[in-house]
Motif scaffolding. Structure first.
Motif, short mmCIF file in Angstrom:
data_model
loop_
_atom_site.label_atom_id
_atom_site.label_comp_id
_atom_site.label_asym_id
_atom_site.label_seq_id
_atom_site.Cartn_x
_atom_site.Cartn_y
_atom_site.Cartn_z
N ASN A 7 1.70 -5.02 14.09
CA ASN A 7 1.47 -6.45 14.26
C ASN A 7 -0.03 -6.71 14.38
O ASN A 7 -0.49 -7.30 15.34
N PHE A 8 -0.79 -6.23 13.45
CA PHE A 8 -2.22 -6.39 13.46
C PHE A 8 -2.68 -6.95 12.12
O PHE A 8 -1.93 -6.97 11.16
N TYR A 9 -3.93 -7.41 12.08
CA TYR A 9 -4.47 -7.95 10.85
C TYR A 9 -4.86 -6.82 9.91
O TYR A 9 -5.49 -5.84 10.30
N LEU A 10 -4.46 -6.94 8.66
CA LEU A 10 -4.80 -5.99 7.61
C LEU A 10 -5.56 -6.75 6.55
O LEU A 10 -5.11 -7.82 6.11
N SER A 11 -6.68 -6.23 6.12
CA SER A 11 -7.46 -6.92 5.08
C SER A 11 -6.72 -6.86 3.75
O SER A 11 -5.93 -5.93 3.52
N PRO A 12 -6.97 -7.82 2.86
CA PRO A 12 -6.35 -7.76 1.53
C PRO A 12 -6.66 -6.46 0.80
O PRO A 12 -5.79 -5.89 0.14
N GLU A 13 -7.87 -5.97 0.93
CA GLU A 13 -8.27 -4.73 0.25
C GLU A 13 -7.48 -3.53 0.78
O GLU A 13 -7.01 -2.69 0.01
N ALA A 14 -7.32 -3.47 2.12
CA ALA A 14 -6.56 -2.37 2.72
C ALA A 14 -5.08 -2.47 2.32
O ALA A 14 -4.43 -1.46 2.05
N TYR A 15 -4.56 -3.68 2.29
CA TYR A 15 -3.17 -3.89 1.87
C TYR A 15 -2.96 -3.39 0.43
O TYR A 15 -2.04 -2.63 0.16
N LEU A 16 -3.84 -3.82 -0.48
CA LEU A 16 -3.69 -3.42 -1.88
C LEU A 16 -3.78 -1.91 -2.04
O LEU A 16 -3.02 -1.32 -2.82
N GLU A 17 -4.67 -1.28 -1.32
CA GLU A 17 -4.79 0.18 -1.41
C GLU A 17 -3.54 0.86 -0.87
O GLU A 17 -3.03 1.81 -1.48
N ALA A 18 -3.01 0.39 0.24
CA ALA A 18 -1.79 0.98 0.83
C ALA A 18 -0.58 0.80 -0.09
O ALA A 18 0.27 1.69 -0.19
N GLU A 19 -0.50 -0.33 -0.77
CA GLU A 19 0.65 -0.60 -1.65
C GLU A 19 0.67 0.30 -2.88
O GLU A 19 1.72 0.55 -3.44
N LYS A 20 -0.47 0.80 -3.29
CA LYS A 20 -0.53 1.67 -4.48
C LYS A 20 0.28 2.94 -4.28
O LYS A 20 0.90 3.43 -5.22
N ASP A 21 0.24 3.51 -3.08
CA ASP A 21 0.86 4.81 -2.84
C ASP A 21 2.04 4.75 -1.87
O ASP A 21 2.68 5.77 -1.64
N GLY A 22 2.29 3.61 -1.28
CA GLY A 22 3.33 3.52 -0.26
C GLY A 22 4.74 3.59 -0.83
O GLY A 22 5.00 3.09 -1.92
N PRO A 23 5.67 4.20 -0.09
CA PRO A 23 7.05 4.30 -0.55
C PRO A 23 7.84 3.00 -0.39
O PRO A 23 8.88 2.82 -1.01
N ILE A 24 7.35 2.08 0.42
CA ILE A 24 8.03 0.80 0.66
C ILE A 24 7.10 -0.33 0.24
O ILE A 24 5.90 -0.32 0.56
N LYS A 25 7.65 -1.32 -0.47
CA LYS A 25 6.85 -2.49 -0.86
C LYS A 25 6.79 -3.47 0.31
O LYS A 25 7.75 -3.61 1.06
N HIS A 26 5.65 -4.14 0.41
CA HIS A 26 5.45 -5.15 1.45
C HIS A 26 4.87 -6.41 0.82
O HIS A 26 4.02 -6.31 -0.07
N GLU A 27 5.29 -7.55 1.30
CA GLU A 27 4.58 -8.77 0.97
C GLU A 27 3.53 -8.98 2.06
O GLU A 27 3.66 -8.45 3.17
N TYR A 28 2.50 -9.72 1.71
CA TYR A 28 1.33 -9.87 2.58
C TYR A 28 1.08 -11.35 2.80
O TYR A 28 0.90 -12.10 1.83
N ILE A 29 1.10 -11.77 4.04
CA ILE A 29 0.88 -13.17 4.37
C ILE A 29 -0.18 -13.25 5.45
O ILE A 29 0.05 -12.90 6.61
N GLN A 30 -1.36 -13.65 5.05
CA GLN A 30 -2.48 -13.89 5.95
C GLN A 30 -2.74 -12.74 6.93
O GLN A 30 -2.84 -12.94 8.13
N GLY A 31 -2.80 -11.54 6.36
CA GLY A 31 -3.16 -10.38 7.17
C GLY A 31 -2.01 -9.62 7.77
O GLY A 31 -2.19 -8.55 8.35
N LYS A 32 -0.80 -10.13 7.65
CA LYS A 32 0.38 -9.44 8.17
C LYS A 32 1.23 -8.97 7.00
O LYS A 32 1.30 -9.62 5.97
N ILE A 33 1.87 -7.81 7.17
CA ILE A 33 2.71 -7.28 6.09
C ILE A 33 4.18 -7.33 6.49
O ILE A 33 4.52 -7.20 7.67
N TYR A 34 5.02 -7.54 5.47
CA TYR A 34 6.46 -7.68 5.67
C TYR A 34 7.17 -6.77 4.68
O TYR A 34 6.98 -6.90 3.47
#
Length: 189
Positions: A7-34
């Motif tokens: 439950n912390f803020y994640l930058s768009p850049e960090a989110y995009l990098e994590a999504e490249k290799d992550g096993p689970i997809k997340h949507e990103y809304i203003q710094g939070k991932i779902y």
């Protein structure tokens, strides 16, 4: 969609990098991932039908079709969503490998868990995309499609389609019997 345990803020850049290799997809809304949830047989079948129908139609037009794994970026809202189906005809989108800024058509297949969000906040967020001409919601429990089309004044006009109707998408000049969208779908009550 369920909120992640972080439950912390994640930058768009960090989110995009994590999504490249992550096993689970997340949507990103203003710094939070779902975290994204799985889909039913009907949901996957409807999506596959749409891909088959639309890909054939847009072939050679310069438009591109994306399904499930491509994000729509809504920069003014610091948000990324994974639409079920997205079409972009804007050359500028060829510059982005992991998301698209300029879709003309977004389609979501409704589920019990996502319907309220898809109709409400997500639609409002998608409306911020200036190039978006149509937003389509597809019911997976019965043959019912709702197409919202942006008119010349920027208002969203609703068109409803039921069994026996022909679906028309202005944004890509596409039409087909609604039964083609629902081919091989079994309805359970």
């Amino acid at each position: 969609m369920t909120i992640s345990k972080e439950n912390f803020y994640l930058s768009p850049e960090a989110y995009l990098e994590a999504e490249k290799d992550g096993p689970i997809k997340h949507e990103y809304i203003q710094g939070k991932i779902y975290a994204m949830v799985g889909a039913s047989d009907a949901h996957v079948t409807i999506t596959a039908n749409l891909v088959a129908l639309l890909r054939t139609h847009i072939r050679g037009t310069g438009c591109r079709l994306y399904v499930a794994d491509m994000k729509a970026r809504i920069e003014p809202l610091n948000t990324f969503y994974y639409p079920n189906v997205m079409v972009t005809c804007d050359e500028r989108d060829r510059n982005f490998d992991y998301y698209k800024y300029y879709p003309c058509l977004i389609i979501e297949v409704l589920s019990d868990k996502t319907e309220a969000f898809d109709r409400g906040d997500k639609f409002t967020d998608y409306s911020e995309l200036e190039t978006l001409q149509e937003y389509v919601l597809i019911n997976q429990k019965r043959m019912r499609v709702e197409r919202f089309r942006r008119d010349a004044e920027g208002r969203w006009v609703l068109y409803r389609y039921n069994e026996g109707d022909e679906l028309y998408l202005d944004s890509i000049d596409f039409h087909c019997p609604i039964s083609a969208v629902y081919e091989d779908v079994s309805f359970f009550n």
